[in-house]
Scaffold this active site. Sequence first.
Site, PDB file in Angstrom:
ATOM      1  N   PRO A   9       0.791  -1.231   0.000  1.00 41.38           N
ATOM      2  CA  PRO A   9       0.000   0.000   0.000  1.00 41.38           C
ATOM      3  C   PRO A   9       0.822   1.279   0.000  1.00 41.38           C
ATOM      4  O   PRO A   9       1.838   1.382   0.698  1.00 41.38           O
ATOM      5  CB  PRO A   9      -0.813  -0.108   1.294  1.00 41.38           C
ATOM      6  CG  PRO A   9      -0.924  -1.570   1.538  1.00 41.38           C
ATOM      7  CD  PRO A   9       0.342  -2.179   1.009  1.00 41.38           C
ATOM      8  N   ASN A  10       0.347   2.227  -0.790  1.00 42.24           N
ATOM      9  CA  ASN A  10       0.854   3.610  -0.871  1.00 42.24           C
ATOM     10  C   ASN A  10       2.162   3.766  -1.636  1.00 42.24           C
ATOM     11  O   ASN A  10       2.580   4.887  -1.918  1.00 42.24           O
ATOM     12  CB  ASN A  10       1.001   4.231   0.538  1.00 42.24           C
ATOM     13  CG  ASN A  10      -0.338   4.356   1.227  1.00 42.24           C
ATOM     14  OD1 ASN A  10      -1.281   4.870   0.636  1.00 42.24           O
ATOM     15  ND2 ASN A  10      -0.454   3.840   2.433  1.00 42.24           N
ATOM     16  N   ARG A  16       5.181  12.519  -2.751  1.00 45.95           N
ATOM     17  CA  ARG A  16       5.206  13.168  -1.430  1.00 45.95           C
ATOM     18  C   ARG A  16       6.311  12.542  -0.590  1.00 45.95           C
ATOM     19  O   ARG A  16       6.836  11.492  -0.927  1.00 45.95           O
ATOM     20  CB  ARG A  16       3.852  12.981  -0.750  1.00 45.95           C
ATOM     21  CG  ARG A  16       2.737  13.657  -1.542  1.00 45.95           C
ATOM     22  CD  ARG A  16       1.371  13.291  -1.033  1.00 45.95           C
ATOM     23  NE  ARG A  16       1.253  13.505   0.412  1.00 45.95           N
ATOM     24  CZ  ARG A  16       0.369  12.858   1.177  1.00 45.95           C
ATOM     25  NH1 ARG A  16      -0.445  11.989   0.647  1.00 45.95           N
ATOM     26  NH2 ARG A  16       0.313  13.101   2.469  1.00 45.95           N
ATOM     27  N   TYR A  25      11.342   8.956   1.126  1.00 47.75           N
ATOM     28  CA  TYR A  25      11.238   7.909   0.116  1.00 47.75           C
ATOM     29  C   TYR A  25      11.905   8.252  -1.226  1.00 47.75           C
ATOM     30  O   TYR A  25      11.874   7.449  -2.147  1.00 47.75           O
ATOM     31  CB  TYR A  25       9.758   7.566  -0.128  1.00 47.75           C
ATOM     32  CG  TYR A  25       9.072   7.057   1.126  1.00 47.75           C
ATOM     33  CD1 TYR A  25       9.510   5.896   1.753  1.00 47.75           C
ATOM     34  CD2 TYR A  25       8.004   7.746   1.694  1.00 47.75           C
ATOM     35  CE1 TYR A  25       8.891   5.427   2.908  1.00 47.75           C
ATOM     36  CE2 TYR A  25       7.380   7.284   2.845  1.00 47.75           C
ATOM     37  CZ  TYR A  25       7.831   6.129   3.452  1.00 47.75           C
ATOM     38  OH  TYR A  25       7.222   5.660   4.591  1.00 47.75           O
ATOM     39  N   ASN A  56       8.268  -5.386  -0.547  1.00 54.20           N
ATOM     40  CA  ASN A  56       8.132  -4.260   0.374  1.00 54.20           C
ATOM     41  C   ASN A  56       6.648  -4.201   0.718  1.00 54.20           C
ATOM     42  O   ASN A  56       5.859  -3.665  -0.068  1.00 54.20           O
ATOM     43  CB  ASN A  56       8.589  -2.959  -0.278  1.00 54.20           C
ATOM     44  CG  ASN A  56       8.478  -1.783   0.695  1.00 54.20           C
ATOM     45  OD1 ASN A  56       7.860  -1.908   1.757  1.00 54.20           O
ATOM     46  ND2 ASN A  56       9.063  -0.657   0.338  1.00 54.20           N
ATOM     47  N   ALA A 105       2.953  -0.613   4.936  1.00 52.52           N
ATOM     48  CA  ALA A 105       2.526  -0.671   6.345  1.00 52.52           C
ATOM     49  C   ALA A 105       2.000  -2.057   6.729  1.00 52.52           C
ATOM     50  O   ALA A 105       1.930  -2.381   7.919  1.00 52.52           O
ATOM     51  CB  ALA A 105       1.474   0.398   6.609  1.00 52.52           C
ATOM     52  N   GLU A 158      12.412  -9.345   2.667  1.00 55.33           N
ATOM     53  CA  GLU A 158      11.614  -8.167   3.020  1.00 55.33           C
ATOM     54  C   GLU A 158      12.489  -6.932   2.842  1.00 55.33           C
ATOM     55  O   GLU A 158      13.607  -6.901   3.380  1.00 55.33           O
ATOM     56  CB  GLU A 158      11.178  -8.305   4.485  1.00 55.33           C
ATOM     57  CG  GLU A 158      10.523  -7.064   5.051  1.00 55.33           C
ATOM     58  CD  GLU A 158      10.420  -7.141   6.590  1.00 55.33           C
ATOM     59  OE1 GLU A 158      10.643  -8.225   7.177  1.00 55.33           O
ATOM     60  OE2 GLU A 158      10.127  -6.088   7.186  1.00 55.33           O
ATOM     61  N   HIS A 166      12.741  -2.444   2.652  1.00 54.91           N
ATOM     62  CA  HIS A 166      12.128  -1.146   2.931  1.00 54.91           C
ATOM     63  C   HIS A 166      13.046  -0.051   2.436  1.00 54.91           C
ATOM     64  O   HIS A 166      14.274  -0.143   2.594  1.00 54.91           O
ATOM     65  CB  HIS A 166      11.894  -0.965   4.432  1.00 54.91           C
ATOM     66  CG  HIS A 166      11.003  -2.012   4.996  1.00 54.91           C
ATOM     67  ND1 HIS A 166       9.641  -1.989   4.847  1.00 54.91           N
ATOM     68  CD2 HIS A 166      11.293  -3.158   5.671  1.00 54.91           C
ATOM     69  CE1 HIS A 166       9.113  -3.058   5.419  1.00 54.91           C
ATOM     70  NE2 HIS A 166      10.100  -3.800   5.915  1.00 54.91           N
ATOM     71  N   ARG A 196      12.485   5.016  12.945  1.00 53.62           N
ATOM     72  CA  ARG A 196      11.292   5.854  12.780  1.00 53.62           C
ATOM     73  C   ARG A 196      10.327   5.629  13.950  1.00 53.62           C
ATOM     74  O   ARG A 196      10.759   5.260  15.027  1.00 53.62           O
ATOM     75  CB  ARG A 196      10.661   5.551  11.407  1.00 53.62           C
ATOM     76  CG  ARG A 196      11.613   5.897  10.245  1.00 53.62           C
ATOM     77  CD  ARG A 196      10.976   5.646   8.900  1.00 53.62           C
ATOM     78  NE  ARG A 196       9.814   6.492   8.682  1.00 53.62           N
ATOM     79  CZ  ARG A 196       8.933   6.324   7.697  1.00 53.62           C
ATOM     80  NH1 ARG A 196       9.097   5.314   6.837  1.00 53.62           N
ATOM     81  NH2 ARG A 196       7.905   7.132   7.571  1.00 53.62           N
TER      82      ARG A 196
HETATM   83  O1  CA2 Z   1      10.304   2.324   4.085  1.00 59.17           O
HETATM   84  C1  CA2 Z   1       9.520   1.619   3.455  1.00 59.17           C
HETATM   85  O2  CA2 Z   1       9.784   1.155   2.347  1.00 59.17           O
HETATM   86  C2  CA2 Z   1       8.124   1.329   4.030  1.00 59.17           C
HETATM   87  O3  CA2 Z   1       7.819  -0.024   3.795  1.00 59.17           O
HETATM   88  C3  CA2 Z   1       7.148   2.233   3.309  1.00 59.17           C
HETATM   89  C4  CA2 Z   1       5.718   2.156   3.858  1.00 59.17           C
HETATM   90  C5  CA2 Z   1       5.701   2.330   5.354  1.00 59.17           C
HETATM   91  O4  CA2 Z   1       4.377   2.132   5.834  1.00 59.17           O
HETATM   92  C6  CA2 Z   1       6.633   1.350   6.030  1.00 59.17           C
HETATM   93  O5  CA2 Z   1       6.588   1.561   7.431  1.00 59.17           O
HETATM   94  C7  CA2 Z   1       8.059   1.541   5.529  1.00 59.17           C
HETATM   95  C8  CA2 Z   1       4.779   3.203   3.321  1.00 59.17           C
HETATM   96  C9  CA2 Z   1       5.029   3.740   2.032  1.00 59.17           C
HETATM   97  C10 CA2 Z   1       4.335   5.066   1.925  1.00 59.17           C
HETATM   98  O6  CA2 Z   1       4.770   5.538   0.725  1.00 59.17           O
HETATM   99  C11 CA2 Z   1       4.578   6.807   0.380  1.00 59.17           C
HETATM  100  C12 CA2 Z   1       5.274   7.196  -0.715  1.00 59.17           C
HETATM  101  C13 CA2 Z   1       5.174   8.473  -1.150  1.00 59.17           C
HETATM  102  C14 CA2 Z   1       4.354   9.371  -0.508  1.00 59.17           C
HETATM  103  C15 CA2 Z   1       3.653   8.979   0.604  1.00 59.17           C
HETATM  104  C16 CA2 Z   1       3.768   7.661   1.047  1.00 59.17           C
END
Ligand code: CA2
Length: 290
Positions: free
Chosen positions: A10-11, A18, A23, A74, A77, A98, A100, A107
Amino acid sequence: MRRLLIVHGPNLNLLGERQPEIYGRATLAELDEELRQFTAKSHAEALCFQSNHEGALIDFLHEQRREACGLVINPGALTHYSYALRDAIAAINLPAVEVHLSDIHQREPFRRQSVVSEVCLEQIAGLGWDSYRRGVEVILGHLAVQELRYVLQERPEVDHAYRSCVRILKRDFPKYDWTGIYLVEGNELVLHNYIGAPTPHARIPVGQGICGAAVAEAQTIIVPDVHADARYLACSLETKSEIVVPIRGQRMYGEIDIDSHTRDAFWQNDRKILEEMAGNLARYLDLSVS
Ligand code: CA2
């Protein structure tokens, strides 16, 4: 062609839009394209998939379970709470890593826990795109160790065993620019077979150079920058880093020697897979050589 699954949860479709400070600025499409090219260099195919839905991710893993030979995931969340995804990763029985982009351990507290890490070979976090590239290397290394083990189970000629080891490594790791095996003969290391540029060092006295030191000390030596190491026996101007892994069973048989044209090319995964391969070769040689 061997298929590796690259799965994003997700996301992650919002990458580049953003939170670039966490990221990065690149988009998911750019990341996927880079991973397809990176994987293709190892003669494997990356099949990339992203979904914001837990069930869709699980369905994808189920559909692909017989077509693929490894998974880099990846889970976003879902990492922190999805037992359903964890069960799916365990159920498909593929080697999985896995990954990230961010360092989840630095964090918010809720991100420090992963419910999927136990069903994965490794967790790699905080390296941006390199987390994924390293994930691919872990899977390829795991498969390479398995492949050599299958070859050795067939109890081939010793010569064929050495050649298979070099061939598998050179095929799967493009950063291994020169890959060879030296064998101990008396007080010398004699080059058995290699793939890469011809070398003037066909015979090396034990104790001399990085190759000679690894056998004399009976331990793996990683040199991140060969030009900063006085032991390096220069043979190619292009060589920037080196790893040498002894093949040691009931006696010292020789070593796997790898040069890279990239500085600092080797990390703990290279040590792990090469030591496993050298260990398997040594056990096979203990049984084959009187
Ligand atoms: O660090 C990572 O790759 C995560 O897996 C990314 C997840 C987060 O929930 C994990 O704790 C760590 C979320 C990705 C959110 O991605 C976004 C990307 C651009 C803008 C907003 C959110």
